[in-house]
Motif scaffolding. Sequence first.
Motif, PDB file in Angstrom:
ATOM      1  N   LYS A 190       0.819  -1.205   0.000  1.00 41.74           N
ATOM      2  CA  LYS A 190       0.000   0.000   0.000  1.00 41.74           C
ATOM      3  C   LYS A 190       0.859   1.263   0.000  1.00 41.74           C
ATOM      4  O   LYS A 190       0.446   2.316  -0.482  1.00 41.74           O
ATOM      5  N   LEU A 191       2.044   1.143   0.552  1.00 41.99           N
ATOM      6  CA  LEU A 191       2.976   2.272   0.551  1.00 41.99           C
ATOM      7  C   LEU A 191       3.759   2.336  -0.757  1.00 41.99           C
ATOM      8  O   LEU A 191       4.683   3.131  -0.899  1.00 41.99           O
ATOM      9  N   GLY A 192       3.410   1.451  -1.692  1.00 43.98           N
ATOM     10  CA  GLY A 192       4.042   1.503  -2.999  1.00 43.98           C
ATOM     11  C   GLY A 192       5.324   0.699  -3.116  1.00 43.98           C
ATOM     12  O   GLY A 192       6.061   0.825  -4.096  1.00 43.98           O
ATOM     13  N   LEU A 193       5.591  -0.136  -2.109  1.00 43.15           N
ATOM     14  CA  LEU A 193       6.827  -0.916  -2.152  1.00 43.15           C
ATOM     15  C   LEU A 193       6.572  -2.297  -2.739  1.00 43.15           C
ATOM     16  O   LEU A 193       5.452  -2.804  -2.720  1.00 43.15           O
ATOM     17  N   THR A 194       7.612  -2.878  -3.300  1.00 42.07           N
ATOM     18  CA  THR A 194       7.511  -4.229  -3.841  1.00 42.07           C
ATOM     19  C   THR A 194       7.850  -5.219  -2.738  1.00 42.07           C
ATOM     20  O   THR A 194       8.861  -5.056  -2.042  1.00 42.07           O
ATOM     21  N   VAL A 195       7.020  -6.219  -2.575  1.00 40.56           N
ATOM     22  CA  VAL A 195       7.278  -7.203  -1.518  1.00 40.56           C
ATOM     23  C   VAL A 195       7.503  -8.570  -2.146  1.00 40.56           C
ATOM     24  O   VAL A 195       7.060  -8.835  -3.267  1.00 40.56           O
ATOM     25  N   GLY A 196       8.176  -9.423  -1.422  1.00 39.56           N
ATOM     26  CA  GLY A 196       8.405 -10.791  -1.871  1.00 39.56           C
ATOM     27  C   GLY A 196       7.063 -11.476  -2.077  1.00 39.56           C
ATOM     28  O   GLY A 196       6.089 -11.209  -1.363  1.00 39.56           O
ATOM     29  N   SER A 197       7.019 -12.367  -3.053  1.00 36.76           N
ATOM     30  CA  SER A 197       5.733 -12.975  -3.359  1.00 36.76           C
ATOM     31  C   SER A 197       5.380 -14.029  -2.308  1.00 36.76           C
ATOM     32  O   SER A 197       6.249 -14.618  -1.675  1.00 36.76           O
ATOM     33  N   ALA A 198       4.096 -14.179  -2.107  1.00 35.28           N
ATOM     34  CA  ALA A 198       3.585 -15.148  -1.146  1.00 35.28           C
ATOM     35  C   ALA A 198       3.859 -16.545  -1.696  1.00 35.28           C
ATOM     36  O   ALA A 198       4.150 -16.689  -2.876  1.00 35.28           O
ATOM     37  N   PRO A 199       3.739 -17.597  -0.894  1.00 33.92           N
ATOM     38  CA  PRO A 199       3.496 -17.508   0.536  1.00 33.92           C
ATOM     39  C   PRO A 199       4.775 -17.275   1.333  1.00 33.92           C
ATOM     40  O   PRO A 199       5.873 -17.536   0.871  1.00 33.92           O
ATOM     41  N   PHE A 200       4.552 -16.773   2.499  1.00 33.01           N
ATOM     42  CA  PHE A 200       5.629 -16.659   3.481  1.00 33.01           C
ATOM     43  C   PHE A 200       5.024 -16.991   4.811  1.00 33.01           C
ATOM     44  O   PHE A 200       3.796 -17.024   4.951  1.00 33.01           O
ATOM     45  N   PHE A 201       5.873 -17.257   5.787  1.00 32.64           N
ATOM     46  CA  PHE A 201       5.321 -17.541   7.101  1.00 32.64           C
ATOM     47  C   PHE A 201       5.394 -16.309   8.002  1.00 32.64           C
ATOM     48  O   PHE A 201       4.368 -15.772   8.398  1.00 32.64           O
ATOM     49  N   ASP A 202       6.584 -15.852   8.282  1.00 34.50           N
ATOM     50  CA  ASP A 202       6.737 -14.766   9.247  1.00 34.50           C
ATOM     51  C   ASP A 202       7.666 -13.667   8.750  1.00 34.50           C
ATOM     52  O   ASP A 202       7.835 -12.655   9.428  1.00 34.50           O
ATOM     53  N   THR A 203       8.290 -13.877   7.600  1.00 34.29           N
ATOM     54  CA  THR A 203       9.323 -12.954   7.143  1.00 34.29           C
ATOM     55  C   THR A 203       8.922 -12.355   5.806  1.00 34.29           C
ATOM     56  O   THR A 203       8.648 -13.091   4.846  1.00 34.29           O
ATOM     57  N   VAL A 204       8.884 -11.030   5.782  1.00 36.22           N
ATOM     58  CA  VAL A 204       8.465 -10.324   4.571  1.00 36.22           C
ATOM     59  C   VAL A 204       9.700  -9.675   3.947  1.00 36.22           C
ATOM     60  O   VAL A 204      10.481  -9.009   4.642  1.00 36.22           O
ATOM     61  N   ARG A 205       9.835  -9.914   2.664  1.00 35.67           N
ATOM     62  CA  ARG A 205      10.962  -9.337   1.936  1.00 35.67           C
ATOM     63  C   ARG A 205      10.466  -8.102   1.215  1.00 35.67           C
ATOM     64  O   ARG A 205       9.467  -8.146   0.495  1.00 35.67           O
ATOM     65  N   ILE A 206      11.146  -6.979   1.422  1.00 34.51           N
ATOM     66  CA  ILE A 206      10.647  -5.717   0.890  1.00 34.51           C
ATOM     67  C   ILE A 206      11.765  -4.983   0.153  1.00 34.51           C
ATOM     68  O   ILE A 206      12.876  -4.822   0.690  1.00 34.51           O
ATOM     69  N   THR A 207      11.472  -4.572  -1.070  1.00 34.32           N
ATOM     70  CA  THR A 207      12.427  -3.775  -1.831  1.00 34.32           C
ATOM     71  C   THR A 207      12.179  -2.314  -1.463  1.00 34.32           C
ATOM     72  O   THR A 207      11.075  -1.809  -1.622  1.00 34.32           O
TER      73      THR A 207
END
Lengths: 982, 982
Positions: free
Chosen positions: B390-407
Amino acid sequence: VQGLARWGGMRPISVQALKPSDRFEPRHNSITEAEKQHMARLCGFDSLDALVEATVPAAIKRTDGMPLGPKYHEGLTENEFLTMFKEMAGKNKVFKNYIGMGYYGTHVPTVILRNLLENPGWYTQYTPYQAEISQGRLESLLNFQTMVSDLTGMTMSNASLLDESTAAAEAMTMCSAVARGKKPRFLVSDKCHPQTIAVCQTRADGLGLKVEVMDEGSFSMDSDVCGILLQYPATDGSVHNYKDIAAKATAAKVKVVVATDLLALTKLTPPGEWGADIVIGSAQRFGVPLGYGGPHAAFLACHEEYKRLLPGRIIGVSRDAQGQPTLRMAMQTREQHIRRDKATSNICTAQALLANIAAMYAVYHGPEGLKQIATRVNGLAAILSEGAKKLGLTVGSAPFFDTVRITVGDSAAVVKLAASKGVNLRQLDSSTITVSVDETTTLADLDQLLAILNGGNAAGFTAEGLAPSVSGGTPGFERTSDFLTHPVFSSYHTEHELLRYLKRLENKDLSLCHSMIALGSCTMKLNATSEMIPITWPELSDIHPFAPMDQVEGYQEMFKDLAQQLATITGFDAVSLQPNSGASGEYAGLMAIRAYHQSRGDHHRNVCIIPVSAHGTNPASAVMAGMTIVPVGVDAKGNINIAELKQKAEQHKDKLAALMITYPSTHGVYEEGVDDICKSIHDNGGQVYMDGANMNAQVGLTAPGIIGADVCHLNLHKTFCIPHGGGGPGMGPIGIKAHLAPFMPTHPVVPTGAYPDFKGDKDSFGCMAAAPYGSSLILPISYAYISMMGSQALTNASKLAILNANYMAKRLEDHYPVLFRGANGTCAHEFIIDIRPITDSTGIEAEDIAKRLMDYGFHAPTMSWPVSGTLMIEPTESESKAELDRFCEAMISIRREVAEIEAGKADPKNNALKHAPHSADVVLASEWDRPYSRESAAYPAAWVKQSKFWPTNSRVDNVFGDRHLVLRLPKVAPDTGAASDE
Amino acid sequence: VQGLARWGGMRPISVQALKPSDRFEPRHNSITEAEKQHMARLCGFDSLDALVEATVPAAIKRTDGMPLGPKYHEGLTENEFLTMFKEMAGKNKVFKNYIGMGYYGTHVPTVILRNLLENPGWYTQYTPYQAEISQGRLESLLNFQTMVSDLTGMTMSNASLLDESTAAAEAMTMCSAVARGKKPRFLVSDKCHPQTIAVCQTRADGLGLKVEVMDEGSFSMDSDVCGILLQYPATDGSVHNYKDIAAKATAAKVKVVVATDLLALTKLTPPGEWGADIVIGSAQRFGVPLGYGGPHAAFLACHEEYKRLLPGRIIGVSRDAQGQPTLRMAMQTREQHIRRDKATSNICTAQALLANIAAMYAVYHGPEGLKQIATRVNGLAAILSEGAKKLGLTVGSAPFFDTVRITVGDSAAVVKLAASKGVNLRQLDSSTITVSVDETTTLADLDQLLAILNGGNAAGFTAEGLAPSVSGGTPGFERTSDFLTHPVFSSYHTEHELLRYLKRLENKDLSLCHSMIALGSCTMKLNATSEMIPITWPELSDIHPFAPMDQVEGYQEMFKDLAQQLATITGFDAVSLQPNSGASGEYAGLMAIRAYHQSRGDHHRNVCIIPVSAHGTNPASAVMAGMTIVPVGVDAKGNINIAELKQKAEQHKDKLAALMITYPSTHGVYEEGVDDICKSIHDNGGQVYMDGANMNAQVGLTAPGIIGADVCHLNLHKTFCIPHGGGGPGMGPIGIKAHLAPFMPTHPVVPTGAYPDFKGDKDSFGCMAAAPYGSSLILPISYAYISMMGSQALTNASKLAILNANYMAKRLEDHYPVLFRGANGTCAHEFIIDIRPITDSTGIEAEDIAKRLMDYGFHAPTMSWPVSGTLMIEPTESESKAELDRFCEAMISIRREVAEIEAGKADPKNNALKHAPHSADVVLASEWDRPYSRESAAYPAAWVKQSKFWPTNSRVDNVFGDRHLVLRLPKVAPDTGAASDE
Ligand SMILES: Cc1ncc(COP(=O)(O)O)c(C=O)c1O
Ligand SMILES: Cc1ncc(COP(=O)(O)O)c(C=O)c1O
Ligand SMILES: O=C([O-])O
């Protein structure tokens, strides 16, 4: 990498599921949703709510959801609470304290801190009524009594009192009792601590005695003087030779009470060697944290001839059925549950846990270690005195033990300068300060003190440099007698030895760590770890009770919040936090009622109506508040005889002061008509005192304020999770309606009063505890409980307490008659089973069943109280269904054993019940001639085998012990090296 | 007031008497001055000093007083240490951590914190070799194994390993072993944690394997590949479907190792269901504090077919002499003390205490509770991901458990911004971060994170607001199989139930809380409370191992001081704190020696001389360091055959890498000529590795550096007071001479190296532990010990350890032959008694005596090691003379029982020794047909009766258990509700 899975079929996230996972309620309230339904059905109700609905009379039902306010309403998680409260506690400022006045810095030996004070194996037990499974702390308390007897030079000691000031007041009461109430005057030296003087004055007021404070040189031993109180060393640090005064008193049959300091007595001739009849004091500085005033163990020692007047619990040596030495509480017939308004005092819960710490401190240091500590403290004081002199100041003349009196000119300025350096001094008067050093004081601290005395500039010499030229000691007062000669005081000086001694004693005692303790009226619920953790934080434990207000903002904020919570819970307007036991709360509440009446000119109102079913502390407290007891009976269903009550209220309307009523009743019943009862008291000019011991059935469902009470104490050590500590500490704050608030207790050093102001009031009935807020250090336990539960979970707790009791009653009713129940056939949070029919048919008594339960790994329920020949069972909400079932199965299995006797299959005298409990010694002895098997003796149920708890002894012989009274360990001559009993 | 006493006859004050009274030495060193003299005399010496003089060879005597520096030389009091260290620890900064990488925030349930982690009843035991008095923690470890097996979907698990990274390396070793060493390549996914990759690479180096790191999509399952390592979820948070890769590997006989996360596995299909052969990971987030890297329990699970290759301790179900189910350690023949250089691994001390915490965490939460925690964590991650989008950032694609990868563009800037707010993020690469949420994360934390991602400004929406529109879950990976179905995981969810379960287990285990545990080579000394207190301070426990340096100044200062202390004590120049067990220290030291030789071009130096008397970990470690073992024998007196050693050193001089030598010897003897031995090794180009397990005899009297060693590990859990925890944690830092310092272990995330620099070095042999400083959290224990003792008391400790051993040897020598002694007839800090003559004459074996000791309330000494048919006794300095005497009396009493057999008065098969230990069940059974009495079975000495410790079972049947291997609790079908064995 092949096949990165795609999103799809996912569930939206509920905010509920995002709440922190360490919610406290499910750790405390133990019944699952599924079980709830099942149990309510078994009790004949569709739901738990229906059961509660049927139990709590409609007229008094609470409907407001008990709003605890935004911060607490929902309940904090364990982690949220600890984080929030750490911050709040951080607002306290930990200063170096030289204030003294009965409170001193001490190093709590960490092995004791962790393995006793922080160990549920030591803090969750009840008072050791069941001797066979309590030999551990009984031994420790006997060590305490021995330590006190030895150090004071007296014959016997009790096993703790609430604090030094009330101990002085108890001693005063003893003096009056020795004179059979015929000598109303009690002379008090003006060199006593101010709080001690204040408590004696207040107590005298209720008792119709008169305290006169003066220089002890002016004491006149008149024929109406029952006793005198001296302090040794005095509050200003001076040590005086009172031998002649004592001799004069004794010649005039005036009893000599001496307030003293145990550490000083390792150096000074003990009062017992110069004429004291009664010696009192606090054992705080023996390893018990300051804790902003408590809890600490006070003591009272006396000579053999006053033994039947000795207040509080007393541990003595007796024997068991095998003739083995066995400890147990002695002379219980002095206590309120037997003697009621004629009891020696109203003390019930005292300070067992703290007495144990103090005793272990003495065990760890031993006589030589204690002497070294005292010598060092005294040496530091001597250096300070010399240093002050060197700075040109006038100091109090020698000898002194630990407190130096210094004339400084503007004492307020010096105290202020000290405070700016993180140091608290005592301002004695406008030109004088005192400095009390203690075990924690160092040479560097002395340098700092000297700099303060030097106007803030380094003194130009060091304490260490001064030392060789200074003489210590207390010439003319030097103690020559030895003390702590028993080997227990010289065997455990290394940490391994003490650790093992602590664990050895712990493992003899059945506690909540083993199984439920369903003691009716005692509310042995979970004492959760997160509630206990803060009490050993230094921000809370290292605060002197007389620290200035700006150093205790954390405490004061907590008091406010807790008092607000308690006011909401009880439906009252104001709360006093000073009383530190239930019985103290009773006394405080009645004294407030008395002051209220007097403020209205009703000096004649002194009749207190008390149902015969009331706890013995009620009449005992009423007597202390100067009231005359008018008893009122109960009907066949156990309910207060309302007609009789109304009639008595009418009859005494001109003199009616109060009614004392326990609700739900001590019979475990939500009586109907309580609102009516209250009204009738009010109509006749009386006030309603509610005994809040059974508050655990009320929280969220009704409230004393709703029911119509004017004042109520709360045993925080019951409903609000303070552990029982083997007989204390506890806290008994009182909630009151607004009209009683002006009369709340205050304090001569820290004006106290009640929430919401916490300001002393000129109308206060006086001071009733040594510390302004009682045992402040344990208040966080209740605060944590309430804050982590929140409004709904607290209400659920009461519901589940009621459910658990009704469930057990249901499971047991086919096996034992359940004595009393409410209008709709339910009990409240506890119930009574009647053993008398069994006794009639088989000779098996309630005690036999109580002792047999030990073989099953359970502590007995409350025995023969409030009804003789019965057992009163209170499960609490924090016991799981599995545990309730296990207990019921034990009781049912015991009933089967009784049935064997009834059926003539078992011998009525020689059976597993009459021989219970079975120690390991007994069941594995080669000789076994009993008509039942060893296995059935030791493993009466399958689960017992999984984790057998072994009673240390077989049945204790109480009568033998009282006939051959032994209240201390033997003294041991240095050359023999071993005590006869070891 | 009459007669104010006058000063006069007072004593000047000695500065000594003014020192604080809470000195630590007398609490730890247990022998009084008077006893010292008496005991030395009994041993035939005029004084303790004379005894020590005669014991320590003159050539290696330390003479410098072991100067620990001004701060520590004198030793701080308990209070001084805690005050000083609280301040030091306060220099650490407790940030919110989202770094992940195998370390996550967790709520330690306070009931577990206090009653397990802070309870000497749980932390002072030894590894449960004596099953009958260890059923408590054996049960808990079986719970651990069951939990791991269930969650991973594997057949069996061990009872802990040191950390996740070494567990991966152990799995690699297993893969190589399955291939009988014929497949040297091991493929590692580049999505593994960097420290796991580094440890595998280092370990491969020593073992002659080759680790290849790549995207797992590029794995080629060649015939020389023994195994592959995948991580699930991956280090960047992504969750991949590895099913096809696993299938391909399996088809090619390549073993599949999966590193995983237990909490994630409550949601994700477990590796065991998609083809894993071995599954490893850390149980840290199950209630074990971060502790700046450890100690934590790692696990390794596998299928039945690899059971004989499984490293570490394994708990299994067997039965006892009565046929009762009894737990014990299974398949011990795999371990180093039997198989030496052919052992499955060198793991000896592991992480039992932490495994117990993790298991209890699972018991407390149960399967539903764990799922809830995981669902919540996963939901928070999903919201964060959505918010970032929502803030316009690219995130790692799902699925994930607890760790989000953010560019994030400039990731360093974001990490810096976060740090300024007290938040730690992981910088994955120059433009990417990862954020790992955990049990402690809240919605408010997400708001803070979103603000950080928004450049420091509030995001304009809240996490809570986002929740309903976000989907959680891990579609395509959803776990369908159930887990933790055994009732133990659903019976103890309330605090009371868990408390009682903890206490019930505790009370089955004999620990240092009960009596001395004289295990030779194990140094079961006092683990003092003041040493233990800091480890649960949040300033120490809540630090992520990869926190930036400016947040760990307290730790770093403590490391420096401790390392300096250890360097002084050992006489070395540098110290590495990375190895977290003795065996790890061995490995590290040998790898450093190897790197040193290689740095000089001596690639061929690979011979390691090891005396046959060495501990089994020595050869096992040497093999791991790529060395070839050349054994050297001992002479009849137990001393290393110096002639043979010199000859072997000469013979292998071209290939000589090292000698491993234990000093004093594993026979408990201060061997003469050790300096000579070292010289001969050096002369032949080798380095001397000293096994420091027996350091407790050396401190202050000599030192490895003085003796001539180049490197030495210190078992901090022996000499330096870290408790044994029932089989770990421990720490095995190594001291080295300067020439080895450049080769010390480092770390890929936090460059580590050795004191005094603590900077990674390019010449480092690599990384050997998951955390840069091993188990940092327990280092304060040793630091406290050294700091509170000071130079002299530490030296006294070694002297008293020697005195106590010689005293006991003297008391016992007329009853049991003492096997080896030094030149002047003294032993060092331990000694061996020979049971073989008794066995020859009566058939009574060392084991019978060991088991019979339990009936006396004692844990057996070390049995049949280092010499079969013997017992090795090590008393330590912290046992009092009374305790030594009690133990000796037990041994003498047992000897009398043997004499009865010798005299033909007792039956050689049917006697109290052969039937030992005697459980309560046995001695109280109605049936008793033994030729000795019940009393003599259970109370063989008078003191036993005072505090009987009951063995849970009678003699365990080890063979049965290994034949019918059961390594977990049974699975229970939901409808049956009860396990077959409960
Ligand atoms: C009904 C009742 N009232 C009063 C008390 C006295 O409280 P405390 O022991 O705290 O003084 C008790 C104690 O058990 C009680 O049960
Ligand atoms: C002589 C010796 N060396 C090495 C070790 C292995 O140490 P750790 O168990 O810490 O790996 C031990 C352990 O008992 C030992 O006694
Ligand atoms: O302790 C009681 O008297 O309840």
